[in-house]
Design an enzyme around this catalytic site. Sequence first.
Site, short mmCIF file in Angstrom:
data_model
loop_
_atom_site.label_atom_id
_atom_site.label_comp_id
_atom_site.label_asym_id
_atom_site.label_seq_id
_atom_site.Cartn_x
_atom_site.Cartn_y
_atom_site.Cartn_z
N HIS A 223 40.60 43.10 45.34
CA HIS A 223 41.93 42.76 44.85
C HIS A 223 42.19 43.31 43.44
CE1 HIS A 223 45.28 39.70 44.09
NE2 HIS A 223 45.60 40.24 45.24
N LYS B 214 43.37 45.63 40.46
CA LYS B 214 44.49 46.57 40.31
C LYS B 214 44.33 47.30 38.97
CE LYS B 214 45.81 43.99 43.75
NZ LYS B 214 46.93 43.05 43.65
N ASP C 267 42.72 59.85 32.70
CA ASP C 267 41.97 60.32 31.53
C ASP C 267 41.54 59.13 30.69
OD1 ASP C 267 42.06 62.94 32.38
OD2 ASP C 267 43.84 63.45 31.21
#
Length: 544
Positions: A218, A220, A225
Amino acid sequence: MAAPMSWRRLVQSVYSPAIAGVFTRITDRLFRARERTGGSSVLLLAPLLAETDPAPRRVSRPTGSAGCQGTDGLCTHFRWMAEHVPAFRVPGTHVHILTSPDQFYQTMKARIKTAQRRVVMASLYLGTGHLEQDLVDCMEEALRRSQEGGRSPDLKVSLLLDYTRGSRGQVNSRTMLLPLLQRFTSQMRVSLYHTPDLRGLLRLLVPQRFNETIGVQHIKVYLFDDSIIISGANLSDSYFTNRQDRYVLLENCREVADFFSDLVDAVGDVSLQLQPDDSVTMLEGMVHPYKGNRQDFSAAARDRIMEVVNTAHIRQRLANRTEDSEDEGLSEGEEDTWVFPLVQMKPLGIRVDEQVTQRLLTDAGPDSTVFLTSGYFNLTRAYMRLVLGAGASYRILTASPEVNGFFGAKGVAGAIPAAYIHIARQFYSQVCRLGQQERVHLHEYHRSQWTFHAKGLWYYLQGQDRPCLTLIGSPNFGYRSVHRDLEAQIAIVTENEDLQNQLQEEQEMLYRRSTEVSSSTFERPDRHVKLWVKLVTPLIKNFF
Protein backbone atom coordinates in the site's frame (compact mmCIF):
# COMPACT_ATOMS: atom_id res chain seq x y z
CA MET A 1 45.11 -0.70 7.85
CA ALA A 2 43.14 -0.31 11.07
CA ALA A 3 39.82 1.52 11.26
CA PRO A 4 40.41 5.29 10.86
CA MET A 5 40.64 7.26 14.09
CA SER A 6 37.61 9.39 13.12
CA TRP A 7 35.49 6.22 13.29
CA ARG A 8 36.96 5.37 16.69
CA ARG A 9 36.16 8.83 18.07
CA LEU A 10 32.62 8.74 16.67
CA VAL A 11 31.89 5.32 18.06
CA GLN A 12 33.33 6.12 21.49
CA SER A 13 31.24 9.28 21.67
CA VAL A 14 27.98 7.52 20.72
CA TYR A 15 28.20 4.09 22.35
CA SER A 16 29.18 2.70 25.72
CA PRO A 17 32.85 1.58 26.17
CA ALA A 18 32.02 -2.12 25.92
CA ILE A 19 30.08 -1.72 22.67
CA ALA A 20 32.70 0.67 21.31
CA GLY A 21 35.40 -1.90 21.94
CA VAL A 22 33.52 -4.60 20.05
CA PHE A 23 32.73 -2.15 17.26
CA THR A 24 36.38 -1.13 16.92
CA ARG A 25 37.65 -4.69 16.69
CA ILE A 26 35.06 -5.53 14.04
CA THR A 27 35.71 -2.38 12.02
CA ASP A 28 39.45 -3.06 12.03
CA ARG A 29 38.74 -6.33 10.25
CA LEU A 30 36.13 -4.83 7.93
CA PHE A 31 38.34 -1.95 6.84
CA ARG A 32 41.06 -4.44 5.97
CA ALA A 33 38.49 -6.43 3.98
CA ARG A 34 37.34 -3.27 2.30
CA GLU A 35 40.85 -2.70 0.92
CA ARG A 36 40.63 -6.07 -0.75
CA THR A 37 37.04 -5.89 -2.02
CA GLY A 38 36.27 -2.20 -2.34
CA GLY A 39 32.93 -2.82 -0.57
CA SER A 40 31.20 -0.77 2.11
CA SER A 41 31.48 -1.92 5.71
CA VAL A 42 28.64 0.24 6.97
CA LEU A 43 25.99 -2.06 5.47
CA LEU A 44 27.55 -5.08 7.14
CA LEU A 45 27.38 -3.41 10.54
CA ALA A 46 23.71 -2.38 10.40
CA PRO A 47 22.16 -5.57 11.86
CA LEU A 48 24.66 -5.63 14.72
CA LEU A 49 24.28 -1.99 15.71
CA ALA A 50 20.51 -2.05 15.41
CA GLU A 51 20.30 -4.48 18.33
CA THR A 52 22.37 -2.40 20.74
CA ASP A 53 20.92 -0.14 23.40
CA PRO A 54 23.06 2.97 23.07
CA ALA A 55 23.78 5.31 25.92
CA PRO A 56 21.68 8.49 25.96
CA ARG A 57 23.04 11.20 23.71
CA ARG A 58 22.17 14.68 22.59
CA VAL A 59 20.18 14.84 19.36
CA SER A 60 21.45 17.60 17.12
CA ARG A 61 18.97 20.33 16.31
CA PRO A 62 18.42 21.97 12.94
CA THR A 63 20.54 25.09 12.66
CA GLY A 64 18.77 28.41 12.64
CA SER A 65 15.95 27.07 14.82
CA ALA A 66 14.91 29.87 17.09
CA GLY A 67 12.00 27.87 18.42
CA CYS A 68 14.34 25.21 19.80
CA GLN A 69 15.88 27.67 22.22
CA GLY A 70 12.81 27.84 24.42
CA THR A 71 11.33 25.13 26.61
CA ASP A 72 8.43 24.76 24.18
CA GLY A 73 10.67 24.48 21.08
CA LEU A 74 10.27 21.77 18.49
CA CYS A 75 13.34 19.86 19.65
CA THR A 76 11.84 19.53 23.11
CA HIS A 77 8.68 17.97 21.70
CA PHE A 78 9.96 15.82 18.85
CA ARG A 79 13.64 15.03 19.43
CA TRP A 80 12.67 11.53 20.58
CA MET A 81 11.81 10.53 16.99
CA ALA A 82 15.49 10.59 16.02
CA GLU A 83 16.10 7.82 18.55
CA HIS A 84 13.74 5.50 16.64
CA VAL A 85 14.10 6.34 12.94
CA PRO A 86 16.43 8.20 10.57
CA ALA A 87 16.15 11.99 10.77
CA PHE A 88 16.88 13.74 7.49
CA ARG A 89 17.54 17.48 7.73
CA VAL A 90 16.40 19.42 4.66
CA PRO A 91 15.75 23.05 3.76
CA GLY A 92 12.07 23.89 4.22
CA THR A 93 12.23 25.77 0.92
CA HIS A 94 12.65 22.39 -0.83
CA VAL A 95 9.34 21.03 0.49
CA HIS A 96 6.19 21.84 -1.49
CA ILE A 97 2.61 20.86 -0.67
CA LEU A 98 0.63 19.88 -3.77
CA THR A 99 -3.09 20.47 -3.44
CA SER A 100 -4.96 18.91 -6.36
CA PRO A 101 -5.08 15.63 -8.29
CA ASP A 102 -4.19 17.40 -11.54
CA GLN A 103 -1.16 19.10 -9.97
CA PHE A 104 -0.04 15.69 -8.67
CA TYR A 105 -0.47 14.12 -12.12
CA GLN A 106 1.18 16.90 -14.11
CA THR A 107 4.12 17.04 -11.71
CA MET A 108 4.73 13.31 -12.13
CA LYS A 109 4.60 13.51 -15.92
CA ALA A 110 7.01 16.43 -16.04
CA ARG A 111 9.46 14.78 -13.64
CA ILE A 112 9.43 11.46 -15.50
CA LYS A 113 10.22 13.21 -18.79
CA THR A 114 13.26 14.98 -17.34
CA ALA A 115 14.60 12.12 -15.18
CA GLN A 116 18.20 11.27 -15.95
CA ARG A 117 19.15 8.49 -13.50
CA ARG A 118 16.12 6.88 -11.91
CA VAL A 119 12.36 6.72 -11.76
CA VAL A 120 11.09 4.70 -8.80
CA MET A 121 7.34 4.33 -8.23
CA ALA A 122 5.48 2.37 -5.56
CA SER A 123 1.69 2.13 -5.62
CA LEU A 124 -1.13 -0.30 -4.95
CA TYR A 125 -1.77 -0.56 -8.69
CA LEU A 126 -1.53 1.19 -12.04
CA GLY A 127 -4.87 1.88 -13.73
CA THR A 128 -5.72 1.03 -17.33
CA GLY A 129 -7.26 4.24 -18.69
CA HIS A 130 -5.87 6.83 -21.08
CA LEU A 131 -4.38 9.01 -18.33
CA GLU A 132 -2.45 6.03 -17.01
CA GLN A 133 -1.34 5.21 -20.56
CA ASP A 134 -0.04 8.77 -20.92
CA LEU A 135 2.04 8.17 -17.79
CA VAL A 136 3.44 4.96 -19.28
CA ASP A 137 4.16 6.84 -22.51
CA CYS A 138 6.21 9.36 -20.50
CA MET A 139 8.29 6.48 -19.14
CA GLU A 140 8.73 5.11 -22.66
CA GLU A 141 9.84 8.50 -23.94
CA ALA A 142 12.42 8.86 -21.17
CA LEU A 143 13.74 5.31 -21.67
CA ARG A 144 13.90 5.70 -25.44
CA ARG A 145 15.81 8.95 -25.09
CA SER A 146 18.30 7.28 -22.78
CA GLN A 147 18.90 4.49 -25.31
CA GLU A 148 19.58 7.01 -28.06
CA GLY A 149 22.67 8.17 -26.18
CA GLY A 150 21.17 11.43 -25.05
CA ARG A 151 21.70 13.10 -21.69
CA SER A 152 20.27 10.20 -19.67
CA PRO A 153 22.07 7.02 -20.74
CA ASP A 154 21.87 5.43 -17.28
CA LEU A 155 18.14 5.82 -16.66
CA LYS A 156 16.55 2.97 -14.69
CA VAL A 157 12.80 2.61 -14.08
CA SER A 158 11.49 0.52 -11.18
CA LEU A 159 7.85 -0.03 -10.23
CA LEU A 160 6.55 -1.78 -7.12
CA LEU A 161 2.87 -2.77 -7.17
CA ASP A 162 0.64 -5.20 -5.33
CA TYR A 163 0.37 -8.61 -6.98
CA THR A 164 -3.34 -9.21 -6.34
CA ARG A 165 -4.57 -5.75 -7.30
CA GLY A 166 -2.13 -5.42 -10.17
CA SER A 167 -3.20 -8.78 -11.67
CA ARG A 168 -6.96 -8.29 -11.49
CA GLY A 169 -8.86 -8.71 -14.78
CA GLN A 170 -7.70 -9.41 -18.31
CA VAL A 171 -6.40 -5.87 -18.77
CA ASN A 172 -4.46 -4.83 -15.70
CA SER A 173 -1.32 -3.18 -14.35
CA ARG A 174 0.84 -5.98 -15.70
CA THR A 175 -0.48 -5.75 -19.26
CA MET A 176 0.00 -1.96 -19.15
CA LEU A 177 3.70 -2.37 -18.35
CA LEU A 178 4.61 -5.42 -20.42
CA PRO A 179 5.46 -3.47 -23.61
CA LEU A 180 7.99 -1.38 -21.66
CA LEU A 181 9.43 -4.47 -19.99
CA GLN A 182 9.79 -6.24 -23.33
CA ARG A 183 11.47 -3.28 -25.06
CA PHE A 184 13.65 -2.01 -22.20
CA THR A 185 14.39 -5.23 -20.31
CA SER A 186 17.78 -4.14 -18.96
CA GLN A 187 16.48 -0.78 -17.71
CA MET A 188 13.06 -1.78 -16.40
CA ARG A 189 12.00 -3.61 -13.26
CA VAL A 190 8.43 -4.44 -12.19
CA SER A 191 8.04 -6.04 -8.75
CA LEU A 192 4.72 -7.45 -7.53
CA TYR A 193 4.47 -7.85 -3.76
CA HIS A 194 2.35 -10.80 -2.59
CA THR A 195 1.28 -10.95 1.05
CA PRO A 196 2.38 -14.13 2.86
CA ASP A 197 -1.07 -14.32 4.48
CA LEU A 198 -2.85 -15.23 1.23
CA ARG A 199 -1.83 -18.85 0.74
CA GLY A 200 -3.07 -22.42 0.55
CA LEU A 201 -6.82 -23.03 0.54
CA LEU A 202 -7.55 -19.37 1.32
CA ARG A 203 -5.81 -18.29 -1.87
CA LEU A 204 -7.92 -20.73 -3.90
CA LEU A 205 -11.26 -19.83 -2.31
CA VAL A 206 -11.22 -16.03 -2.00
CA PRO A 207 -12.63 -14.40 -5.19
CA GLN A 208 -10.25 -12.23 -7.18
CA ARG A 209 -12.24 -9.12 -6.36
CA PHE A 210 -11.74 -9.63 -2.62
CA ASN A 211 -8.33 -11.28 -2.33
CA GLU A 212 -6.67 -7.91 -1.73
CA THR A 213 -8.58 -7.66 1.58
CA ILE A 214 -6.11 -10.14 3.09
CA GLY A 215 -3.20 -7.72 2.72
CA VAL A 216 -1.52 -5.57 0.07
CA GLN A 217 1.46 -3.42 -0.82
CA HIS A 218 0.00 0.00 0.00
CA ILE A 219 3.06 2.32 -0.08
CA LYS A 220 2.69 5.37 -2.35
CA VAL A 221 6.10 6.79 -3.30
CA TYR A 222 6.99 8.51 -6.59
CA LEU A 223 10.68 9.30 -7.04
CA PHE A 224 12.49 11.09 -9.86
CA ASP A 225 16.28 11.39 -9.54
CA ASP A 226 16.70 13.24 -6.21
CA SER A 227 13.12 14.51 -5.86
CA ILE A 228 10.25 12.53 -4.40
CA ILE A 229 6.49 12.74 -3.92
CA ILE A 230 5.05 11.08 -0.81
CA SER A 231 1.31 10.60 -1.03
CA GLY A 232 -1.69 8.41 -0.36
CA ALA A 233 -2.73 8.49 -4.03
CA ASN A 234 -2.57 5.54 -6.40
CA LEU A 235 -1.65 5.61 -10.10
CA SER A 236 -5.22 5.67 -11.38
CA ASP A 237 -7.38 8.14 -13.30
CA SER A 238 -9.63 9.16 -10.42
CA TYR A 239 -6.55 10.08 -8.35
CA PHE A 240 -5.52 12.34 -11.25
CA THR A 241 -8.91 14.06 -11.63
CA ASN A 242 -11.56 14.04 -8.87
CA ARG A 243 -10.33 11.98 -5.89
CA GLN A 244 -8.96 14.29 -3.20
CA ASP A 245 -5.78 13.09 -1.51
CA ARG A 246 -2.62 14.61 -0.03
CA TYR A 247 0.76 15.00 -1.73
CA VAL A 248 4.11 16.48 -0.70
CA LEU A 249 7.03 17.08 -3.09
CA LEU A 250 10.52 17.06 -1.60
CA GLU A 251 12.71 18.63 -4.26
CA ASN A 252 16.45 17.92 -4.48
CA CYS A 253 16.49 16.02 -1.19
CA ARG A 254 18.92 13.29 -2.14
CA GLU A 255 19.21 11.54 1.23
CA VAL A 256 15.44 11.18 1.52
CA ALA A 257 15.18 10.01 -2.09
CA ASP A 258 17.99 7.49 -1.58
CA PHE A 259 16.28 6.10 1.51
CA PHE A 260 12.96 5.52 -0.24
CA SER A 261 14.66 4.17 -3.35
CA ASP A 262 16.45 1.64 -1.13
CA LEU A 263 13.20 0.85 0.69
CA VAL A 264 11.32 0.17 -2.56
CA ASP A 265 14.25 -1.94 -3.79
CA ALA A 266 14.16 -3.96 -0.57
CA VAL A 267 10.43 -4.68 -0.83
CA GLY A 268 10.95 -5.40 -4.52
CA ASP A 269 13.65 -7.95 -3.70
CA VAL A 270 11.17 -10.03 -1.67
CA SER A 271 8.44 -9.65 -4.31
CA LEU A 272 7.59 -11.55 -7.47
CA GLN A 273 9.42 -10.23 -10.53
CA LEU A 274 7.36 -9.64 -13.67
CA GLN A 275 8.97 -11.16 -16.78
CA PRO A 276 8.56 -10.02 -20.43
CA ASP A 277 6.31 -13.05 -21.11
CA ASP A 278 3.96 -12.06 -18.22
CA SER A 279 5.23 -14.84 -15.96
CA VAL A 280 6.56 -14.09 -12.47
CA THR A 281 9.63 -15.39 -10.67
CA MET A 282 11.41 -14.83 -7.37
CA LEU A 283 14.98 -13.61 -7.18
CA GLU A 284 17.45 -16.41 -6.60
CA GLY A 285 17.68 -17.39 -2.94
CA MET A 286 14.48 -15.58 -1.88
CA VAL A 287 11.69 -17.39 -0.04
CA HIS A 288 8.45 -17.59 -2.02
CA PRO A 289 5.66 -15.56 -0.33
CA TYR A 290 2.87 -18.16 -0.61
CA LYS A 291 4.63 -21.38 -1.61
CA GLY A 292 7.46 -21.11 0.90
CA ASN A 293 7.33 -21.25 4.70
CA ARG A 294 5.37 -18.31 6.13
CA GLN A 295 7.78 -17.60 9.00
CA ASP A 296 10.86 -17.95 6.80
CA PHE A 297 9.48 -15.48 4.26
CA SER A 298 8.54 -12.92 6.92
CA ALA A 299 11.91 -13.21 8.65
CA ALA A 300 13.84 -12.82 5.39
CA ALA A 301 11.68 -9.88 4.28
CA ARG A 302 11.96 -8.19 7.66
CA ASP A 303 15.74 -8.51 7.67
CA ARG A 304 16.04 -7.14 4.15
CA ILE A 305 13.76 -4.15 4.80
CA MET A 306 15.09 -3.32 8.27
CA GLU A 307 18.62 -3.37 6.87
CA VAL A 308 17.63 -0.25 4.92
CA VAL A 309 16.08 1.46 7.97
CA ASN A 310 18.90 0.52 10.35
CA THR A 311 21.69 1.47 7.96
CA ALA A 312 20.16 4.90 7.30
CA HIS A 313 19.58 5.39 11.03
CA ILE A 314 23.17 4.57 11.93
CA ARG A 315 24.56 6.71 9.14
CA GLN A 316 22.43 9.67 10.28
CA ARG A 317 23.43 9.31 13.92
CA LEU A 318 27.11 9.14 13.09
CA ALA A 319 26.83 12.09 10.71
CA ASN A 320 25.02 14.15 13.34
CA ARG A 321 27.69 13.38 15.92
CA THR A 322 30.35 14.50 13.46
CA GLU A 323 28.54 17.80 12.86
CA ASP A 324 28.03 18.35 16.60
CA SER A 325 31.62 17.54 17.57
CA GLU A 326 33.11 19.66 14.79
CA ASP A 327 30.48 22.43 15.08
CA GLU A 328 29.83 22.35 11.35
CA GLY A 329 26.28 23.61 10.95
CA LEU A 330 24.91 25.20 7.82
CA SER A 331 24.16 28.87 7.63
CA GLU A 332 21.31 30.33 9.65
CA GLY A 333 17.93 28.96 8.59
CA GLU A 334 19.24 26.76 5.77
CA GLU A 335 18.17 23.36 7.16
CA ASP A 336 15.12 24.12 9.26
CA THR A 337 13.08 20.98 8.59
CA TRP A 338 13.38 17.34 9.64
CA VAL A 339 11.93 14.41 7.70
CA PHE A 340 11.35 11.15 9.59
CA PRO A 341 10.42 8.08 7.47
CA LEU A 342 7.90 5.80 9.21
CA VAL A 343 7.37 2.24 8.01
CA GLN A 344 4.59 -0.14 9.07
CA MET A 345 4.57 -3.76 7.90
CA LYS A 346 2.95 -5.79 10.67
CA PRO A 347 2.77 -9.05 8.63
CA LEU A 348 6.57 -8.88 8.51
CA GLY A 349 6.96 -7.84 12.14
CA ILE A 350 7.77 -4.15 11.45
CA ARG A 351 5.83 -1.65 13.63
CA VAL A 352 7.79 1.62 13.42
CA ASP A 353 4.92 3.84 12.25
CA GLU A 354 2.48 2.40 14.80
CA GLN A 355 4.90 3.05 17.67
CA VAL A 356 5.71 6.62 16.61
CA THR A 357 2.04 7.47 15.96
CA GLN A 358 1.04 6.16 19.38
CA ARG A 359 3.75 8.25 21.03
CA LEU A 360 2.63 11.36 19.13
CA LEU A 361 -0.98 10.88 20.21
CA THR A 362 0.10 10.11 23.78
CA ASP A 363 2.25 13.24 24.05
CA ALA A 364 -0.39 15.59 22.61
CA GLY A 365 -0.93 17.93 25.55
CA PRO A 366 -4.02 19.85 26.69
CA ASP A 367 -2.99 23.02 24.87
CA SER A 368 -2.19 21.30 21.56
CA THR A 369 -4.56 20.79 18.64
CA VAL A 370 -4.49 17.82 16.27
CA PHE A 371 -6.30 17.84 12.93
CA LEU A 372 -6.58 14.19 11.82
CA THR A 373 -8.06 12.98 8.55
CA SER A 374 -8.82 9.62 7.01
CA GLY A 375 -10.86 8.69 3.96
CA TYR A 376 -11.96 5.58 5.85
CA PHE A 377 -12.53 6.53 9.48
CA ASN A 378 -11.77 3.34 11.35
CA LEU A 379 -9.35 4.07 14.19
CA THR A 380 -7.74 1.07 15.83
CA ARG A 381 -8.76 0.50 19.44
CA ALA A 382 -5.34 1.71 20.60
CA TYR A 383 -5.57 4.95 18.61
CA MET A 384 -9.16 5.50 19.73
CA ARG A 385 -8.22 5.09 23.39
CA LEU A 386 -5.45 7.63 22.97
CA VAL A 387 -7.69 10.17 21.23
CA LEU A 388 -10.45 9.81 23.82
CA GLY A 389 -8.03 9.80 26.75
CA ALA A 390 -5.59 12.51 25.67
CA GLY A 391 -5.66 16.17 26.60
CA ALA A 392 -5.28 17.65 23.12
CA SER A 393 -8.15 19.04 21.09
CA TYR A 394 -9.00 16.89 18.06
CA ARG A 395 -10.68 17.84 14.80
CA ILE A 396 -11.23 14.62 12.86
CA LEU A 397 -12.16 14.76 9.18
CA THR A 398 -13.64 11.79 7.35
CA ALA A 399 -15.60 11.13 4.17
CA SER A 400 -19.33 11.74 4.06
CA PRO A 401 -21.16 8.74 2.56
CA GLU A 402 -21.47 10.28 -0.91
CA VAL A 403 -17.68 10.89 -1.23
CA ASN A 404 -16.71 7.48 0.13
CA GLY A 405 -14.80 5.57 -2.53
CA PHE A 406 -17.25 2.65 -2.29
CA PHE A 407 -20.39 4.80 -2.71
CA GLY A 408 -22.62 3.23 -5.36
CA ALA A 409 -20.56 0.04 -5.61
CA LYS A 410 -22.29 -3.24 -6.44
CA GLY A 411 -22.82 -6.11 -4.04
CA VAL A 412 -21.38 -6.22 -0.54
CA ALA A 413 -18.96 -3.38 -1.32
CA GLY A 414 -21.94 -1.04 -1.73
CA ALA A 415 -22.68 -1.42 1.98
CA ILE A 416 -19.27 -0.13 3.03
CA PRO A 417 -20.29 3.58 3.21
CA ALA A 418 -23.18 2.63 5.50
CA ALA A 419 -20.79 0.61 7.65
CA TYR A 420 -18.61 3.69 8.06
CA ILE A 421 -21.68 5.69 9.08
CA HIS A 422 -22.22 3.11 11.80
CA ILE A 423 -18.55 3.29 12.88
CA ALA A 424 -18.71 7.11 13.03
CA ARG A 425 -21.92 6.99 15.04
CA GLN A 426 -20.39 4.57 17.54
CA PHE A 427 -17.36 6.83 17.93
CA TYR A 428 -19.44 10.00 18.28
CA SER A 429 -21.69 8.29 20.86
CA GLN A 430 -18.62 7.38 22.87
CA VAL A 431 -17.37 10.97 22.69
CA CYS A 432 -20.71 12.18 24.04
CA ARG A 433 -20.86 9.49 26.70
CA LEU A 434 -17.48 10.61 28.00
CA GLY A 435 -18.45 14.28 27.84
CA GLN A 436 -15.69 15.08 25.35
CA GLN A 437 -17.75 17.05 22.81
CA GLU A 438 -15.84 20.28 23.48
CA ARG A 439 -12.48 18.60 22.88
CA VAL A 440 -13.14 16.01 20.14
CA HIS A 441 -14.98 17.16 17.01
CA LEU A 442 -15.95 15.01 14.03
CA HIS A 443 -16.29 16.52 10.54
CA GLU A 444 -17.52 15.12 7.21
CA TYR A 445 -16.05 16.10 3.84
CA HIS A 446 -18.51 17.02 1.06
CA ARG A 447 -17.81 17.68 -2.61
CA SER A 448 -20.12 16.97 -5.50
CA GLN A 449 -18.83 14.41 -8.02
CA TRP A 450 -15.64 13.86 -6.01
CA THR A 451 -14.39 11.17 -3.64
CA PHE A 452 -12.23 11.68 -0.55
CA HIS A 453 -9.03 9.74 0.15
CA ALA A 454 -6.88 12.15 2.21
CA LYS A 455 -5.17 10.88 5.32
CA GLY A 456 -2.66 12.15 7.86
CA LEU A 457 -2.56 14.77 10.59
CA TRP A 458 -1.45 18.31 11.34
CA TYR A 459 -0.10 19.10 14.81
CA TYR A 460 -0.42 22.57 16.36
CA LEU A 461 1.60 23.26 19.51
CA GLN A 462 0.39 25.52 22.30
CA GLY A 463 0.18 29.16 21.29
CA GLN A 464 0.94 28.50 17.62
CA ASP A 465 -1.44 29.40 14.82
CA ARG A 466 0.37 27.23 12.25
CA PRO A 467 1.16 23.50 12.34
CA CYS A 468 4.77 22.53 12.99
CA LEU A 469 4.35 18.80 12.24
CA THR A 470 2.45 16.74 9.72
CA LEU A 471 2.12 13.04 8.98
CA ILE A 472 1.60 12.30 5.29
CA GLY A 473 1.65 9.06 3.32
CA SER A 474 -0.33 5.88 2.87
CA PRO A 475 -1.61 4.84 6.38
CA ASN A 476 -5.28 5.34 7.27
CA PHE A 477 -4.98 4.90 11.08
CA GLY A 478 -7.25 1.85 10.73
CA TYR A 479 -6.95 -1.88 11.35
CA ARG A 480 -5.78 -2.70 7.83
CA SER A 481 -3.05 -0.06 7.85
CA VAL A 482 -1.71 -1.24 11.18
CA HIS A 483 -2.13 -5.01 10.87
CA ARG A 484 -2.49 -6.16 7.23
CA ASP A 485 -0.79 -3.93 4.67
CA LEU A 486 2.66 -2.54 3.87
CA GLU A 487 2.59 1.18 4.64
CA ALA A 488 4.96 4.14 4.70
CA GLN A 489 4.61 7.80 5.52
CA ILE A 490 6.82 10.64 6.69
CA ALA A 491 6.66 12.93 9.67
CA ILE A 492 7.73 16.44 8.69
CA VAL A 493 8.77 18.72 11.55
CA THR A 494 9.49 22.26 10.43
CA GLU A 495 10.28 25.72 11.71
CA ASN A 496 10.14 27.19 8.22
CA GLU A 497 7.30 29.72 8.29
CA ASP A 498 6.50 29.40 4.60
CA LEU A 499 6.19 25.62 4.88
CA GLN A 500 4.07 25.98 8.00
CA ASN A 501 1.82 28.33 6.02
CA GLN A 502 1.55 25.76 3.23
CA LEU A 503 0.53 23.08 5.74
CA GLN A 504 -2.04 25.37 7.33
CA GLU A 505 -3.51 26.30 3.95
CA GLU A 506 -3.73 22.61 3.00
CA GLN A 507 -5.49 21.74 6.24
CA GLU A 508 -7.91 24.67 6.00
CA MET A 509 -8.65 23.91 2.32
CA LEU A 510 -9.81 20.39 3.22
CA TYR A 511 -11.79 21.40 6.29
CA ARG A 512 -13.56 24.25 4.47
CA ARG A 513 -15.46 21.62 2.49
CA SER A 514 -16.69 19.88 5.64
CA THR A 515 -19.56 20.12 8.09
CA GLU A 516 -19.34 19.24 11.75
CA VAL A 517 -21.16 16.12 12.90
CA SER A 518 -23.79 16.36 15.63
CA SER A 519 -26.38 14.00 17.08
CA SER A 520 -28.90 15.17 14.50
CA THR A 521 -26.58 14.08 11.67
CA PHE A 522 -27.28 10.42 12.39
CA GLU A 523 -31.05 10.97 12.62
CA ARG A 524 -31.32 11.93 8.95
CA PRO A 525 -33.03 9.39 6.66
CA ASP A 526 -29.94 9.07 4.47
CA ARG A 527 -27.93 7.98 7.52
CA HIS A 528 -30.12 5.01 8.34
CA VAL A 529 -28.04 1.83 8.60
CA LYS A 530 -29.70 -1.53 8.02
CA LEU A 531 -29.40 -4.21 10.68
CA TRP A 532 -27.43 -6.62 8.50
CA VAL A 533 -24.88 -3.89 7.77
CA LYS A 534 -24.44 -3.29 11.50
CA LEU A 535 -23.90 -7.01 11.98
CA VAL A 536 -21.16 -7.22 9.33
CA THR A 537 -19.49 -3.94 10.33
CA PRO A 538 -16.87 -5.67 12.56
CA LEU A 539 -15.86 -7.71 9.51
CA ILE A 540 -15.66 -4.61 7.32
CA LYS A 541 -13.54 -2.83 9.96
CA ASN A 542 -10.93 -5.57 9.74
CA PHE A 543 -10.80 -6.00 5.96
CA PHE A 544 -11.71 -2.68 4.24
